[in-house]
Structures are given as structure tokens and as C-alpha cells.
Design an enzyme around this catalytic site. Sequence first.
Site, PDB file in Angstrom:
ATOM      1  N   ASP A 293     -28.143  10.379  -7.981  1.00 45.60           N
ATOM      2  CA  ASP A 293     -27.916   9.468  -9.100  1.00 45.60           C
ATOM      3  C   ASP A 293     -28.740   8.209  -8.884  1.00 45.60           C
ATOM      4  O   ASP A 293     -28.633   7.573  -7.834  1.00 45.60           O
ATOM      5  CB  ASP A 293     -26.423   9.117  -9.184  1.00 45.60           C
ATOM      6  CG  ASP A 293     -26.012   8.600 -10.555  1.00 45.60           C
ATOM      7  OD1 ASP A 293     -26.822   7.917 -11.195  1.00 45.60           O
ATOM      8  OD2 ASP A 293     -24.864   8.874 -10.975  1.00 45.60           O
ATOM      9  N   ARG A 295     -28.640   5.585 -11.024  1.00 45.91           N
ATOM     10  CA  ARG A 295     -28.089   4.499 -11.814  1.00 45.91           C
ATOM     11  C   ARG A 295     -27.501   3.373 -10.963  1.00 45.91           C
ATOM     12  O   ARG A 295     -27.044   3.590  -9.855  1.00 45.91           O
ATOM     13  CB  ARG A 295     -26.993   5.029 -12.745  1.00 45.91           C
ATOM     14  CG  ARG A 295     -27.503   5.922 -13.845  1.00 45.91           C
ATOM     15  CD  ARG A 295     -26.359   6.542 -14.629  1.00 45.91           C
ATOM     16  NE  ARG A 295     -25.578   7.466 -13.811  1.00 45.91           N
ATOM     17  CZ  ARG A 295     -24.527   8.149 -14.258  1.00 45.91           C
ATOM     18  NH1 ARG A 295     -24.123   7.977 -15.508  1.00 45.91           N
ATOM     19  NH2 ARG A 295     -23.890   8.980 -13.459  1.00 45.91           N
TER      20      ARG A 295
END
Length: 374
Positions: A293, A295
Site C-alpha cells: 500500500d 497511501r
Amino acid sequence: MADVTGFPEFQSGMSLTSVERAVSEFRAARPVLVLCRDTAVLVAGVEGLEAPLAAALSHAAIATPRLVLPAARLRRLGLERTTPGSVALPTIDLKRIEQLALQIEAKVDAPVAPVVPLDETALELARIALTVPAVLVVPVNPADPALGFIERVQAVDVASFRSQAAKHLRIVGRAPVPLEGAPETEFVVFRGGEGLRDQVAIMIGKPDVSAPVPVRLHSACLTGDLFGSLKCDCGDQLRDTVEWMAKNGGGILLYLDQEGRGNGIANKMRAYKLQSQGWDTYDADEVLGFDLDQRRFDFAAEMLKQLGITNVDIMTNNPVKIAAMREAGLHVVSERRVIGRPTRENVRYLASKRERAGHFIDTDALVARLTAGE
């Protein structure tokens, strides 16, 4: 950096502006000059790298160029890596670069060296630009007059860009936007956070900010949210959250421009193509050089703070979002799960999110629902 002596009130934002300009150049497949004290390198992404640019980079080099690859890509090349590495390029061979950076079944054909700080900066520039995280790094003389027209950026500014951008968030527009099933809704648009992209807080009803406010951090999903893709549950999560908030006293949905777990829409489509060939969602991302991920949610927490919210009832299955809100100083009073409809196309995806990323998803119950035809 430009002289801003006469405009001291703008000086604090100049480092952000220089990175944004560099990102724009990088996305346009043009090289960027990255500076760190007395060292300088030209940085170019592998996307859009063509023969004329390769020749120009070779001509400007004062030392051996190198291809910098993230740990995820190196693992797909057969190496046990948790850190990025670089491969020396005595010649800038486009076919070899493509093989090492992009081909599915490639193997490393040369020693992989540890990266230096400027290599890390180059990879971060690629991540911010939402391009494939594989970067050509070319040592150059910054005084070379041939480099005069190339955008320049300080390595320290690139490294601090995301955290600084979160601090410079500001509201640039807001208006009532009645939604189906949630007629009392206001959209609040923020500028900043993830660079050149705006972010939106969708305020459903009139939530009581003195009490824990139901909040969902929803990363934009063009395929699921807008077109109803069966490969994920994003569209269901979006609409179900809005409906629940409208019926339960209100809440806030942050609609964050973080397509494809922060990889961008182009890389998401590359990953989807790999998934169509049998790859798991996270394995497909790793082939492209991405970890689980990409983010960050610090700017999402800042959006909530600017809206006067400090206590949240968070609606998510993702433990990373919960931890990020707490780390940013918000009080996570409670948690709610948001599960969409299972489909034959998304059950494997949901299972991967549970097994690979620790999401709170009861996939056995989802499979039972799917089998029962719900």
C-alpha cells in the site's frame, strides 16, 4: 530556487512548488535535475524513455548511470530484498532497462548495489508522480550549461514533500450537493495533501462534532465507484456508507484521490491486466514495483481537524487507516466494518486483502452469501 526576498510570506511554500513543478516534468517524461549539496543527478522515469533522451542522458553523464529499482520489483526479479537497489548501466540500453523494470519473468543479470540517498529521492519522485517506480539516475555536473533549461529540485524538498503538503491543506470551495438518499449533504473541497490533486470531504447531514463523528476514509476508485466494477467492493462501500450516515445522524466521508492504493489509475490498469492473467492483486502490484500500500493518511486527518473533528467512529476494514488516525492525534472512539457485496469476481480480491494486508473481513461469510445467491 527563485529569490523570494521581496515576498517573505510566500517563501514557506516555495519548496512545495519546486517539487510540484518537478513532478509535472517527470510525468511528462522529461528529466529532472535533483540536487543534494555538491552532488547532482538527472532523474528520468522508465515510462516514456526513448532513444533521443537516452542519448542525451548518456552525453551529460560524468559517471556511470544506474537503474534504481524498489525492493518489491527486486523480489520479483528473484532477490530477497527489503530495500531498494541499483544496477549499473555502462550504456543506457533501453531493451535492458525495460527487461529489468517492466518484464514479468525477468531476472537480474548484474550485481545490485545498495542505494544512496539520491536514489531514494528519485524513487520518491516517481511515486509522487504516480509512474512506475523504476528510475534512471545519471550523475551530472550541475554547472553544465546544457542543463540550464531542466527543472531543478532539492532532494530534501522531495523527501519532505508529502508531510509538508499535508500541513498546507486549505479549503478552496464548498457547496450543498443533495444526493439520492442523503438530500442534506455538503461537499467541501480541499487543495493540497497529495500534491497537484484536490480532495473532498462529503458532509452527510449535520453530525454532532462534540461527539464521536462517523467517518470513512474512501480512496477514489474510478472502476468501482463510477462504473460498478465487479472486481472490488469499493462502489458498495461508498454508497452503503452514505446511506448509513444519512439514516444515523450524519457523518463525514473523505473522498481521497488515491486510486489503486495510491499507485494511480495507469498503474492500477497495469495491475488489472496482470490480474486477468491470474495474478493476485498484491502480487500484480509487486511485479510493477509496488509494496502492499502506497497511501498516506496524514492529510486526511488534517482535513478532519480543519472541520473541527477530533473524535471519530471510523468506518473501515483497514487497520492501517485506524492506526494512521491515531498517529495523527485523532481519538478513534470506535470502529465499524463496511462490507460490500461478494461477487465471483471479487471474492479472491477480498480474501487477499484479509490474508495479505490484515483487513477485517470475514471472507468465509462472504463466500457463504455468494453461494446462497445473496
